[in-house]
Design a protein around this motif. Structure first.
Motif, PDB file in Angstrom:
ATOM      1  N   ALA A 722      37.555  33.890  37.725  1.00  0.00           N
ATOM      2  CA  ALA A 722      38.827  34.612  37.567  1.00  0.00           C
ATOM      3  C   ALA A 722      39.303  34.503  36.123  1.00  0.00           C
ATOM      4  O   ALA A 722      39.325  33.423  35.546  1.00  0.00           O
ATOM      5  CB  ALA A 722      39.877  34.032  38.511  1.00  0.00           C
ATOM      6  N   ASP A 723      39.676  35.659  35.564  1.00  0.00           N
ATOM      7  CA  ASP A 723      40.238  35.619  34.202  1.00  0.00           C
ATOM      8  C   ASP A 723      41.662  36.188  34.200  1.00  0.00           C
ATOM      9  O   ASP A 723      42.091  36.807  35.179  1.00  0.00           O
ATOM     10  CB  ASP A 723      39.358  36.390  33.210  1.00  0.00           C
ATOM     11  CG  ASP A 723      39.352  37.894  33.457  1.00  0.00           C
ATOM     12  OD1 ASP A 723      40.442  38.498  33.533  1.00  0.00           O
ATOM     13  OD2 ASP A 723      38.250  38.473  33.577  1.00  0.00           O
ATOM     14  N   THR A 724      42.357  35.896  33.127  1.00  0.00           N
ATOM     15  CA  THR A 724      43.726  36.410  32.987  1.00  0.00           C
ATOM     16  C   THR A 724      43.742  37.504  31.924  1.00  0.00           C
ATOM     17  O   THR A 724      44.660  37.613  31.119  1.00  0.00           O
ATOM     18  CB  THR A 724      44.689  35.284  32.582  1.00  0.00           C
ATOM     19  OG1 THR A 724      44.177  34.704  31.371  1.00  0.00           O
ATOM     20  CG2 THR A 724      44.790  34.210  33.635  1.00  0.00           C
ATOM     21  N   GLY A 725      42.700  38.321  31.937  1.00  0.00           N
ATOM     22  CA  GLY A 725      42.560  39.347  30.896  1.00  0.00           C
ATOM     23  C   GLY A 725      43.276  40.645  31.228  1.00  0.00           C
ATOM     24  O   GLY A 725      44.214  40.668  32.026  1.00  0.00           O
ATOM     25  N   ALA A 726      42.769  41.709  30.609  1.00  0.00           N
ATOM     26  CA  ALA A 726      43.464  42.995  30.674  1.00  0.00           C
ATOM     27  C   ALA A 726      43.425  43.626  32.058  1.00  0.00           C
ATOM     28  O   ALA A 726      44.263  44.447  32.400  1.00  0.00           O
ATOM     29  CB  ALA A 726      42.831  43.958  29.674  1.00  0.00           C
ATOM     30  N   GLY A 727      42.433  43.209  32.880  1.00  0.00           N
ATOM     31  CA  GLY A 727      42.335  43.792  34.207  1.00  0.00           C
ATOM     32  C   GLY A 727      41.804  45.212  34.161  1.00  0.00           C
ATOM     33  O   GLY A 727      41.545  45.770  33.093  1.00  0.00           O
ATOM     34  N   MET A 728      41.617  45.789  35.345  1.00  0.00           N
ATOM     35  CA  MET A 728      41.031  47.138  35.408  1.00  0.00           C
ATOM     36  C   MET A 728      41.793  47.972  36.421  1.00  0.00           C
ATOM     37  O   MET A 728      42.398  47.444  37.360  1.00  0.00           O
ATOM     38  CB  MET A 728      39.581  47.045  35.895  1.00  0.00           C
ATOM     39  CG  MET A 728      38.641  46.351  34.958  1.00  0.00           C
ATOM     40  SD  MET A 728      37.039  46.170  35.717  1.00  0.00           S
ATOM     41  CE  MET A 728      37.305  44.809  36.821  1.00  0.00           C
TER      42      MET A 728
END
Lengths: 933, 380
Positions: A722-728
């Motif tokens: 799981a990352d806390t990035g930009a998402g999709m």
């Protein structure tokens, strides 16, 4: 200009101003006189009103009403409307300005005027005159007109007051005239005859009611004597009435006989009043006559009907009773005697409520009649003297005397014993049906012919998120995503009698959508008339999800097959490039200036080879080395490497399950999965963030499968990344595993990273899903089949020795000329002797020729004429124990189909580097191919 | 606007007919403006209408005491002005069977036609017997504003008798006006150069063209006193018509400009009829008509034409010359008219002797009704 002339002009202008009492002519004429005298061609007047005051500051723009404009077409079109102008035009004292730019901000002709003469009209407004050039006159325009402007200000106020006052007078008069008109209209439209007459009896006015009652038109009646209406057979009472009026008296409701024009006699009720003049003297009489012929006839008929009614009442089978205002029975019929078991004399004068099982209910119904005038179908039970009970429905109403005063209640009871029994039966059946309907898990609904919902079950409430009360009575189509489709289905039911598996989507109150298939049919009443539609829905959410999953799998499979095919062809090409490139490089002098070019060719070819490996991985055609591994150990061992991938800005949190999670996997490929996911996460967190990797055991059961639409029941190890990035967005998530699909800018990614992840996971019999929210982050969950933890542990990989040559004779069977020549070159370079063949049959012929000397056969799996497997079988048959090494650029499936994957022979995948080929050859010759590849 | 004009002693002559036919064949869309002398109106108007009907030509025209051709006054004959394409034109009179008054109808029809573009001119010919021409012009200016330039004259009889003086292809009318909407026309210049003395009086009661009282006394009484004190001439009822044209009133404007009003009739109650309206309480002066300077007038006109539309040398000029001015100046009027031709260098000066003149304010766009003036514009 001399003073005398100026004063004369001012006098003239003042007379113009003083002569007007209405505002618009005042402003028009004044402005025209100003233009006449000043030779300015154009002018305007702005007025302040009680609603609108000019702004205080000169720099603002102001919205002001253009009260008058003359001489400029653009300006005259704005007359009467609000215009936006620089406030400095209307503020300040009298001034002659030469400022074309300022004038251009006025709503007048553009680029035409240069001079502006501002003349304030005291506190009332301002006059502005415009001219294309400064006037050449010697008259001080800014001062000379001041007295006139002061007069104009007063005249404006007077005109405004006058117009307001005139308006109020006109309104008052209109109201008064309207009142008179309405009164006249009332008199004219009255059904009563309203006439006026002189004191000598001459008719002076005659309304439409009089025309209707007496049959004479106004033209016929006016001027006639009132005795015209007197039948000859009765004494003349007209003069007596007039005498009474003359004496100041009135005649009220005098009932008498009158004669119509057609000779018929009519009874009228006369009310006659005096008409007074302004000084109070009586000058005539007004008479209002109402035709009461009908009423008198009715009364006579009523008396006749009364006797008849009594006989009807007595004949009635329903118990009838009249009750006085004190609640005592005043009359009963025979049916009441029967129902109560008591005689008429016994009942009359007693309290009516005593004869019901619940006297309070009877009393309440009686009071309701007094409150509301009547009751309908009021349920009670008559108590028989013998203890029996008769259920009845009472209809009751007040009855009155001739004056309209209430003299009691008339009540009629209907015996409903039979109906009651039937109702109870129906209720029982209905309750049973209802319980069946409510027990249904499918949403059921009944719809009236008007499209309104008439009933729903609990499943419908759940599906729509709305209560039964909220749904009933509303339009059924409102609860579907496409109401038109719902309506079309409903109409189809009416046309064809029913519909089957009609697809719709129910719209839930919370915004959710439930796909359903509707079966619906008409339902009818006992007589067979259609009374609505019965519709049952089947929730196909799970089915839809499965279909979607299947569609996606099929798509990925198709893409994989395509990718695998392409990879094969590329492999052959790359084999040649890498091979010859390597030979070329080796033969080049260290100082050769072209050496760098060859190195670049090889570097590019190796990158291309990595791409084809990626495609093979995605298409699950990559050769795997499955071993039992502890997933936790693999991830822990990879942690340091992952930290380097994601960089310092991203925090890495690894959390492994407390127990070992044993899986059958190619640990290298699992590492590849994690590295690809970490790389993607890093790219999604360009400004830093957190990457969490966790493992845990997971069980898949039917519930999981239903919820997610995939999964084979069993034990799994789950990896969460799981990352806390930009998402999709959902669109991107949907396509993320497709090869060459990338959201990165051109040149930043191959578009294969996630495809490889997908391929590896699927090849391991696992599942992967992705959940992402734009702006929040992305979570991947990978499920890999788990095996028992107690089984053997992973073997550690050994370092591979450097390639070594030899002198053995090797048969190389390869249909691709370039690859064949390359293989031959490489082998010969390292001391081997080579016999080459271009297809299966040629291979067998060559083998036959050198059978004894051949130590190793390198066979391409797919060859013309005879496939590698067939050639191998024949060779082995002819020379058992001969060493065989298969080569293939095809995907893993090809090896499996050819039976090579499970055979004892080694295999090398194309494109193999010369070093890899040499090592495999040496290992095979030396009998070191414990693993098949 | 491309035009040409020609004078004929008779429009029914074969020469005139041939010319019309030639024009017609050259310019199929042409139309005519006809200026007819009062003396020949009874023969010439029907002749013109007949000739035009035969050739299907639209025509509009009016009657004047004289016509002007080659800078000369001619008491007989007709001037025919050709438009290569007949402009929008109207004839409205009190005989029109319409629910509204003819000036209203005229104003509305023109307003509909004018549109929003500027650049054209409204050429008006009123029957001189219309009593409220200045008011009609005020109304037109309220409606049309500066969308057109204004020019025009009054037509009719020199004797101030009401005669049918306006006509078109089929009608002959009186008590109305003709309007022609000329595209791309710069308008006209108006000049009179009458000088105003210092003494002022006030028209304390007026009614249209009639001055009832001046300084609250019967108008003629004050007029007579003023003429006597200013010019030493004694006017009475018997010689009024002989002298009045030489002592016109001037309506004084604050900008020192004068609008001439020539008294033309004396009423028994002492009121005076003028050519043109006198607004109530107008400031009047008795103009020094004898001092009018013809050279200055002509120079002002020529300069005005230059300012308006360039040097008129070699061009044709349409000119209207006030009949009252001609009576006042006598033979000097012929000289003045000839000077207009000479000093402008115009190829031809043609027009008519008018009974009232319409032009812009001397400086800018407000239309005014004048007497005693010349109206000039380039023609073609």
């Amino acid at each position: 200009m001399n003073r005398e002339k100026i004063l004369a002009i001012l006098y003239e202008m003042s007379m113009v101003i003083g002569g007007e009492i209405r505002l618009e002519p005042l402003l028009t004429k004044t402005l025209q006189r100003f233009l006449f005298h000043t030779s300015f061609p154009c002018g305007m007047i702005f007025l302040e009103t009680s609603e609108q005051r000019f702004p205080e500051y000169r720099r603002e723009r102001a919205d002001v009403r253009l009260a008058m404009a003359v001489g400029d077409f653009e300006l005259t079109r704005e007359k009467g409307s609000l215009v936006s102008i620089p406030a400095c035009v209307i503020r300040g004292g009298p001034e002659l300005i030469e400022d074309p730019a300022l004038i251009n901000e006025l709503p007048c002709r553009k680029d035409h005027y240069r001079a502006l003469l501002r003349l304030p009209i005291d506190d009332c407004g301002v006059m502005v005159l415009l001219s294309p050039e400064l006037p050449s006159s010697d008259i001080p325009f800014t001062r000379v007109f001041q007295p006139v402007l002061a007069n104009l200000a007063k005249a404006v106020l007077l005109c405004q007051s006058n117009e307001a006052y005139t308006e109020s007078i006109i309104s008052d008069r209109k109201r008064a005239e309207e009142g008179i008109r309405q009164l006249a209209s009332i008199v004219q439209s009255s059904d009563d005859a309203i006439i006026s007459k002189d004191l000598d009896g001459t008719i002076r006015s005659w309304n439409k009611g009089a025309e209707a009652i007496y049959g004479y038109t106004a033209a016929e009646a006016l001027g006639q004597h009132v005795s015209l209406l007197l039948p000859p057979e009765i004494p003349d009472d007209t003069m007596a009435i007039l005498e009474r009026i003359r004496a100041g008296g009135h005649v009220d409701h005098y009932e008498t006989l009158r004669l119509r024009k057609d000779g018929r006699r009519i009874y009228v009720s006369l009310t006659v009043s005096p008409i007074n003049s302004d000084d109070g003297s009586i000058i005539g009489a007004s008479a209002i006559a109402r035709d009461i012929t009908g009423r008198l006839k009715s009364e006579q008929e009523l008396q006749r009907a009364s006797a008849y009614n009594r006989s009807l009442i007595e004949a009635s089978l329903d118990p009838l009773v009249t009750i006085g205002p004190d609640g005592k029975i005043t009359d009963v019929n025979e049916a009441t005697e029967t129902a109560t078991g008591r005689s008429r004399t016994e009942l009359i004068g007693t309290d009516f409520s005593d004869y019901f099982t619940v006297p309070e209910n009877a009393l309440a119904g009686y009071q309701q009649v007094f409150r509301e005038g009547s009751v309908r179908d009021y349920p009670l039970e008559i108590r028989h003297k013998n203890g029996g009970v008769m259920p009845v429905l009472y209809n009751a109403s007040l009855y009155r005397d001739e004056e309209g005063s209430v003299i009691g209640v008339f009540a009629a009871a209907r015996d409903i014993t039979e109906k009651k029994t039937a109702e109870q039966e129906l209720k029982r059946a209905s309750a049973y049906n209802r319980s069946l309907i409510e027990a249904s898990l499918d949403p059921l609904v009944t719809i009236g012919p008007d499209g309104k919902i008439t009933d729903v079950n609990a499943a419908t409430e759940t599906a729509t998120g709305r209560g039964r009360a909220e749904l009933i009575g509303t339009d059924f189509s409102d609860y579907f995503t496409v109401p038109e489709n719902a309506l079309a289905g409903y109409q189809q039911v009416f046309r064809e009698g029913s519909v089957r598996d009609y697809p719709l989507e129910i719209r839930h109150k919370n915004g959710g959508v439930i796909p359903v298939l509707y079966n619906a049919s008409l339902y009818r009443d006992e007589e067979g008339s259609v009374i609505g539609v019965f519709a049952a829905a089947r929730d196909i959410t799970a089915r839809k999800k499965l279909e979607e999953q299947l569609r996606h799998s099929q798509k990925m499979e198709a893409i994989g097959r395509l990718a695998g095919g392409i990879a094969h062809d590329f492999n052959n090409i790359l084999t040649a490039i890498i091979g010859y490139g390597s030979i070329l490089l080796r033969k080049m002098d260290e100082a050769d200036h072209l050496r760098q070019n060859v190195e670049l060719v090889l570097e590019s070819a190796n990158r291309a080879a990595a791409l084809t490996q990626g495609l093979l991985a995605f298409s699950r055609k990559q050769v795997m080395t499955l071993r039992r591994i502890d997933l936790n150990t693999t991830i822990t061992g990879l942690e340091r490497f992952l930290r380097r991938i994601i960089g310092e800005d991203v925090e890495l949190a690894v959390s492994c399950a407390s127990r070992p999670l044993m899986i059958m996997a190619d640990s290298g490929q699992i590492e590849q999965v994690l590295m690809n996911l970490a790389t993607n996460a890093r790219d999604a967190m360009s400004r830093g963030g957190r990457l969490a990797i966790a493992t845990e055991p997971a069980d898949m059961d039917d519930a999981f499968r239903k919820a997610h639409g995939y999964g084979k029941p069993g034990l799994y190890a789950m990896i969460t990344v799981a990352d806390t990035g930009a998402g999709m967005t959902a669109d991107v998530s949907e396509r993320i595993f497709e090869p060459f699909f990338t959201t990165k800018e051109t040149g930043k990614g191959t578009g294969l990273g996630m495809s490889i992840v997908y391929g590896i996971v699927k090849q391991h019999g696992g599942y992967i899903n992705v959940y992402s929210e734009p702006g929040i982050g992305t979570t991947f969950r990978i499920y890999l089949p788990r095996i028992a933890a107690a089984e053997e542990t992973t073997e550690a990989a050994k370092p591979e020795p450097l390639p070594k040559g030899g002198t053995e004779l090797i048969l190389v069977a390869e249909d691709d000329d370039v690859v064949r020549r390359l293989t031959q070159s490489v082998l010969e370079e390292f001391g081997y002797r080579v016999v080459a063949a271009g297809d299966g049959e040629a291979a067998l012929a060559a083998f036959e020729e050198y059978r004894e000397a051949i130590d190793l056969c390198i066979l391409d799996v797919i060859m013309p004429k005879k496939r590698g497997r067939e050639v191998c079988q024949e060779i082995v048959r002819r020379k058992p124990g001969v060493k065989i090494l298969f080569t293939s650029g095809y995907a893993l499936s090809a090896l499996s189909e050819e039976g090579i994957l499970d055979s004892e022979y080694a295999c090398v995948m194309k494109p193999a580097s010369p070093a890899a080929l040499l090592k495999k050859v040496r290992d095979t010759l030396d009998g070191r191919h414990a693993a098949k590849r | 606007m491309t035009t040409s004009f020609q004078y004929y002693e008779s429009a029914g002559s074969s020469k005139a007919r041939e010319q019309l036919a030639a024009w017609r064949s050259e310019h199929p869309e042409m139309g005519l403006l006809a200026l007819v002398t009062e003396a020949d109106r009874e023969q010439e108007i029907p002749a013109i209408q007949e000739a035009c009907a035969r050739l299907s030509l639209p025509v509009i025209g009016s009657v004047f005491p004289s016509v002007i051709f080659q800078s000369r006054f001619l008491r007989r004959g007709v001037n025919l002005f050709r438009f290569d394409a007949m402009p929008f034109h109207l004839l409205r009179s009190s005989a029109d069977a319409s629910g509204e008054s003819w000036p209203e109808s005229l104003g509305k029809d023109i307003a509909c036609r004018v549109g929003e573009s500027r650049g054209g001119a409204l050429f008006l010919i009123f029957d001189q017997m219309v009593p409220n021409i200045a008011t009609i012009l005020d109304g037109l200016y309220l409606s049309l504003a500066d969308r057109v330039r204004y020019l025009g004259v009054n037509a009719g009889s020199e004797t101030f008798r009401p005669i049918p003086c306006l006509f078109d292809s089929t009608r002959i009318a009186q008590g109305g006006a003709i309007a022609l909407l000329l595209d791309n026309h710069p308008g006209a210049v108006v000049e009179h150069c009458y000088q105003a003395p210092e003494r002022l009086v006030s028209a304390t009661a007026t009614e249209g063209n009639r001055i009832i009282t001046i300084d609250w006394r019967p108008a003629f009484e004050v007029y007579r006193e003023t003429v006597r004190s200013e010019y030493g001439v004694v006017i009475d009822g018997s010689n009024f018509y002989q002298y009045a044209v030489h002592f016109p009133f001037g309506i004084v404007r604050a900008g020192n400009e004068i609008i001439v009003r020539i008294p033309v009739a004396l009423q028994p109650d002492g009121s005076l009829f003028c050519v043109g309206e006198i607004p109530p309480n107008s400031v009047l002066t008795l103009l020094r008509a004898p001092e009018v300077d013809s050279v200055r007038t002509v120079d002002a006109l020529v300069q005005g034409l230059k300012n308006l539309c360039g040097d008129p040398a070699g061009a044709d000029i349409l000119a209207f010359y006030c009949a009252g001015r001609k009576i006042h100046l006598g033979d000097r009027a012929d000289w003045e008219l000839a000077q207009l031709g000479n000093r402008s260098g115009a190829a031809n000066v043609a027009g008519a002797l008018s009974l009232g003149e319409i032009g812009h304010s001397l400086q800018w766009g407000y239309p005014l009704f004048h007497n005693g003036a010349l109206v000039c514009c380039r023609w073609g």
